[in-house]
Design a protein around this motif. Structure first.
Motif, PDB file in Angstrom:
ATOM      1  N   LEU A  22      43.780  43.279  33.918  1.00  0.00           N
ATOM      2  CA  LEU A  22      43.271  41.909  33.981  1.00  0.00           C
ATOM      3  C   LEU A  22      43.208  41.380  35.410  1.00  0.00           C
ATOM      4  O   LEU A  22      42.185  40.857  35.851  1.00  0.00           O
ATOM      5  CB  LEU A  22      44.147  40.981  33.128  1.00  0.00           C
ATOM      6  CG  LEU A  22      43.755  39.500  33.161  1.00  0.00           C
ATOM      7  CD1 LEU A  22      42.325  39.282  32.660  1.00  0.00           C
ATOM      8  CD2 LEU A  22      44.734  38.674  32.326  1.00  0.00           C
ATOM      9  N   TYR A  23      44.306  41.531  36.144  1.00  0.00           N
ATOM     10  CA  TYR A  23      44.408  40.842  37.429  1.00  0.00           C
ATOM     11  C   TYR A  23      43.937  41.669  38.624  1.00  0.00           C
ATOM     12  O   TYR A  23      43.533  41.101  39.633  1.00  0.00           O
ATOM     13  CB  TYR A  23      45.841  40.364  37.637  1.00  0.00           C
ATOM     14  CG  TYR A  23      46.227  39.254  36.685  1.00  0.00           C
ATOM     15  CD1 TYR A  23      45.737  37.972  36.878  1.00  0.00           C
ATOM     16  CD2 TYR A  23      47.034  39.496  35.584  1.00  0.00           C
ATOM     17  CE1 TYR A  23      46.064  36.937  36.009  1.00  0.00           C
ATOM     18  CE2 TYR A  23      47.378  38.469  34.696  1.00  0.00           C
ATOM     19  CZ  TYR A  23      46.877  37.200  34.923  1.00  0.00           C
ATOM     20  OH  TYR A  23      47.193  36.194  34.058  1.00  0.00           O
ATOM     21  N   ALA A  24      43.993  42.987  38.530  1.00  0.00           N
ATOM     22  CA  ALA A  24      43.490  43.807  39.638  1.00  0.00           C
ATOM     23  C   ALA A  24      42.059  44.273  39.360  1.00  0.00           C
ATOM     24  O   ALA A  24      41.191  44.155  40.206  1.00  0.00           O
ATOM     25  CB  ALA A  24      44.412  45.006  39.881  1.00  0.00           C
ATOM     26  N   PHE A  25      41.830  44.775  38.147  1.00  0.00           N
ATOM     27  CA  PHE A  25      40.503  45.312  37.812  1.00  0.00           C
ATOM     28  C   PHE A  25      39.576  44.258  37.206  1.00  0.00           C
ATOM     29  O   PHE A  25      38.388  44.511  37.011  1.00  0.00           O
ATOM     30  CB  PHE A  25      40.639  46.494  36.856  1.00  0.00           C
ATOM     31  CG  PHE A  25      41.249  47.710  37.493  1.00  0.00           C
ATOM     32  CD1 PHE A  25      40.461  48.606  38.197  1.00  0.00           C
ATOM     33  CD2 PHE A  25      42.615  47.958  37.395  1.00  0.00           C
ATOM     34  CE1 PHE A  25      41.017  49.740  38.787  1.00  0.00           C
ATOM     35  CE2 PHE A  25      43.184  49.084  37.988  1.00  0.00           C
ATOM     36  CZ  PHE A  25      42.384  49.974  38.686  1.00  0.00           C
ATOM     37  N   GLU A  26      40.150  43.085  36.904  1.00  0.00           N
ATOM     38  CA  GLU A  26      39.365  41.982  36.348  1.00  0.00           C
ATOM     39  C   GLU A  26      38.622  42.373  35.091  1.00  0.00           C
ATOM     40  O   GLU A  26      37.440  42.067  34.913  1.00  0.00           O
ATOM     41  CB  GLU A  26      38.422  41.418  37.418  1.00  0.00           C
ATOM     42  CG  GLU A  26      39.173  40.898  38.632  1.00  0.00           C
ATOM     43  CD  GLU A  26      38.253  40.313  39.691  1.00  0.00           C
ATOM     44  OE1 GLU A  26      37.028  40.304  39.502  1.00  0.00           O
ATOM     45  OE2 GLU A  26      38.779  39.866  40.738  1.00  0.00           O
ATOM     46  N   ARG A  27      39.353  43.061  34.197  1.00  0.00           N
ATOM     47  CA  ARG A  27      38.790  43.438  32.900  1.00  0.00           C
ATOM     48  C   ARG A  27      39.288  42.463  31.837  1.00  0.00           C
ATOM     49  O   ARG A  27      40.384  41.920  31.955  1.00  0.00           O
ATOM     50  CB  ARG A  27      39.218  44.861  32.522  1.00  0.00           C
ATOM     51  CG  ARG A  27      38.896  45.913  33.572  1.00  0.00           C
ATOM     52  CD  ARG A  27      37.417  45.975  33.880  1.00  0.00           C
ATOM     53  NE  ARG A  27      37.170  46.879  35.000  1.00  0.00           N
ATOM     54  CZ  ARG A  27      36.980  48.193  34.854  1.00  0.00           C
ATOM     55  NH1 ARG A  27      37.001  48.743  33.662  1.00  0.00           N
ATOM     56  NH2 ARG A  27      36.760  48.941  35.918  1.00  0.00           N
ATOM     57  N   PRO A  28      38.498  42.255  30.785  1.00  0.00           N
ATOM     58  CA  PRO A  28      38.885  41.303  29.733  1.00  0.00           C
ATOM     59  C   PRO A  28      39.977  41.866  28.825  1.00  0.00           C
ATOM     60  O   PRO A  28      39.718  42.251  27.683  1.00  0.00           O
ATOM     61  CB  PRO A  28      37.575  41.066  28.974  1.00  0.00           C
ATOM     62  CG  PRO A  28      36.799  42.328  29.180  1.00  0.00           C
ATOM     63  CD  PRO A  28      37.162  42.827  30.555  1.00  0.00           C
ATOM     64  N   VAL A  29      41.186  41.899  29.322  1.00  0.00           N
ATOM     65  CA  VAL A  29      42.337  42.384  28.569  1.00  0.00           C
ATOM     66  C   VAL A  29      43.383  41.282  28.514  1.00  0.00           C
ATOM     67  O   VAL A  29      43.850  40.821  29.562  1.00  0.00           O
ATOM     68  CB  VAL A  29      42.936  43.644  29.227  1.00  0.00           C
ATOM     69  CG1 VAL A  29      44.208  44.071  28.524  1.00  0.00           C
ATOM     70  CG2 VAL A  29      41.909  44.774  29.251  1.00  0.00           C
ATOM     71  N   PHE A  30      43.746  40.865  27.323  1.00  0.00           N
ATOM     72  CA  PHE A  30      44.709  39.768  27.177  1.00  0.00           C
ATOM     73  C   PHE A  30      46.128  40.312  27.273  1.00  0.00           C
ATOM     74  O   PHE A  30      46.504  41.233  26.562  1.00  0.00           O
ATOM     75  CB  PHE A  30      44.517  39.047  25.842  1.00  0.00           C
ATOM     76  CG  PHE A  30      45.188  37.700  25.797  1.00  0.00           C
ATOM     77  CD1 PHE A  30      44.487  36.551  26.147  1.00  0.00           C
ATOM     78  CD2 PHE A  30      46.522  37.590  25.416  1.00  0.00           C
ATOM     79  CE1 PHE A  30      45.109  35.309  26.119  1.00  0.00           C
ATOM     80  CE2 PHE A  30      47.142  36.338  25.385  1.00  0.00           C
ATOM     81  CZ  PHE A  30      46.434  35.200  25.736  1.00  0.00           C
ATOM     82  N   VAL A  31      46.914  39.754  28.166  1.00  0.00           N
ATOM     83  CA  VAL A  31      48.282  40.226  28.399  1.00  0.00           C
ATOM     84  C   VAL A  31      49.259  39.546  27.436  1.00  0.00           C
ATOM     85  O   VAL A  31      49.294  38.320  27.335  1.00  0.00           O
ATOM     86  CB  VAL A  31      48.715  39.936  29.850  1.00  0.00           C
ATOM     87  CG1 VAL A  31      50.158  40.378  30.068  1.00  0.00           C
ATOM     88  CG2 VAL A  31      47.776  40.620  30.832  1.00  0.00           C
TER      89      VAL A  31
END
Length: 225
Positions: A138-147
């Motif tokens: 999410l935060y480095a690759f900016e992919r839509p993954v909810f943590v």
DNA sequence: ACCCAGGGTCATA
DNA sequence: TATGACCATGGG
């Protein structure tokens, strides 16, 4: 696979109230994607203020770089990581991560991979579990993954959205399905949940006793609207 | 003095 | 699959 449906309106409502209360969080703290990923490993079960010191140590040692980290003797690396706790384990985990990172061709190669392949590859790295992998995605690759972290689970449970004993993947998919693919929203939501936890994780004079772990009944009541 | 942090791995049953 | 032990510093 167990399905779990989350009410999108209530989920968004919770996010909106958190945003109104705490404001934009501008996550993740860090000057580069690699630094964000290092932070994701170091923050495992550890307060961020302590992680910052360890990262500062790496930076001052000129070691905020995968090749440099691999070159460091384990004892030296552990010494730099000492303020973040679990320093022996984290030294090993960081080296495993850096070895994988370089072997995979570094940032320019990794960023070309699709999200599912990246996630599987990250989870295969020793010391990178679901939350750490998703922080990176999410935060480095900016992919839509909810943590999903302990705060998220606790807050959602106390909001009556979930029972609290659901598996990580079930919760993650349920949140993603309810909110839709939205990197900026996932980014802000998770950061706000952490901000909320930090603000109310301990009993305060204006709080009732906290019946669940480090949750705070005052804060949850306010956020319930 | 106690509790716990922006988890993950490993051994055991 | 599901708990429990373990890792370890430092702030509240």
């Amino acid at each position: 696979m167990t399905e779990l449906r989350l009410p999108a309106k209530r989920l968004r409502g919770l996010h909106d109230r958190l945003l109104a209360r705490y404001g934009p969080q501008h996550w993740w703290p860090g000057d580069s994607a690699f630094e964000i990923m290092v932070g994701a490993v170091l923050t495992q079960n550890t307060a961020w203020t302590h992680v910052e010191r360890a990262i500062d140590n790496l930076r001052r040692a000129g070691a905020l770089d995968p090749a440099r980290i691999l070159q460091l003797p384990s004892e030296r690396l552990a010494e730099l990581l000492r303020p973040s706790g679990y320093f022996n384990i984290k030294a090993r985990r960081l080296k495993h991560f850096c070895a994988w990172y370089l072997d995979a061709g570094g940032w320019d190669a990794l960023r070309e991979r699709d999200t599912q392949a990246l996630r599987a590859a990250l989870l295969a790295v020793h010391g990178v579990g679901p939350e750490t992998a998703d922080d990176m995605l999410l935060y480095a690759f900016e992919r839509p993954v909810f943590v999903i972290d302990a705060y998220t689970r606790r807050l959602f449970a106390r909001q009556g959205l979930i029972s609290g004993d659901e598996g990580y993947e079930v919760l993650r998919r349920a949140c993603e399905q309810a909110l839709g693919e939205d990197v900026a929203l996932y980014n802000e939501f998770h950061a706000l949940i952490v901000a909320h936890a930090k603000a109310h994780c301990r009993p305060r004079p204006d709080c009732a006793a906290c019946p669940v772990g480090s949750g705070c009944s005052y804060a949850d009541r306010v956020l319930a609207g």
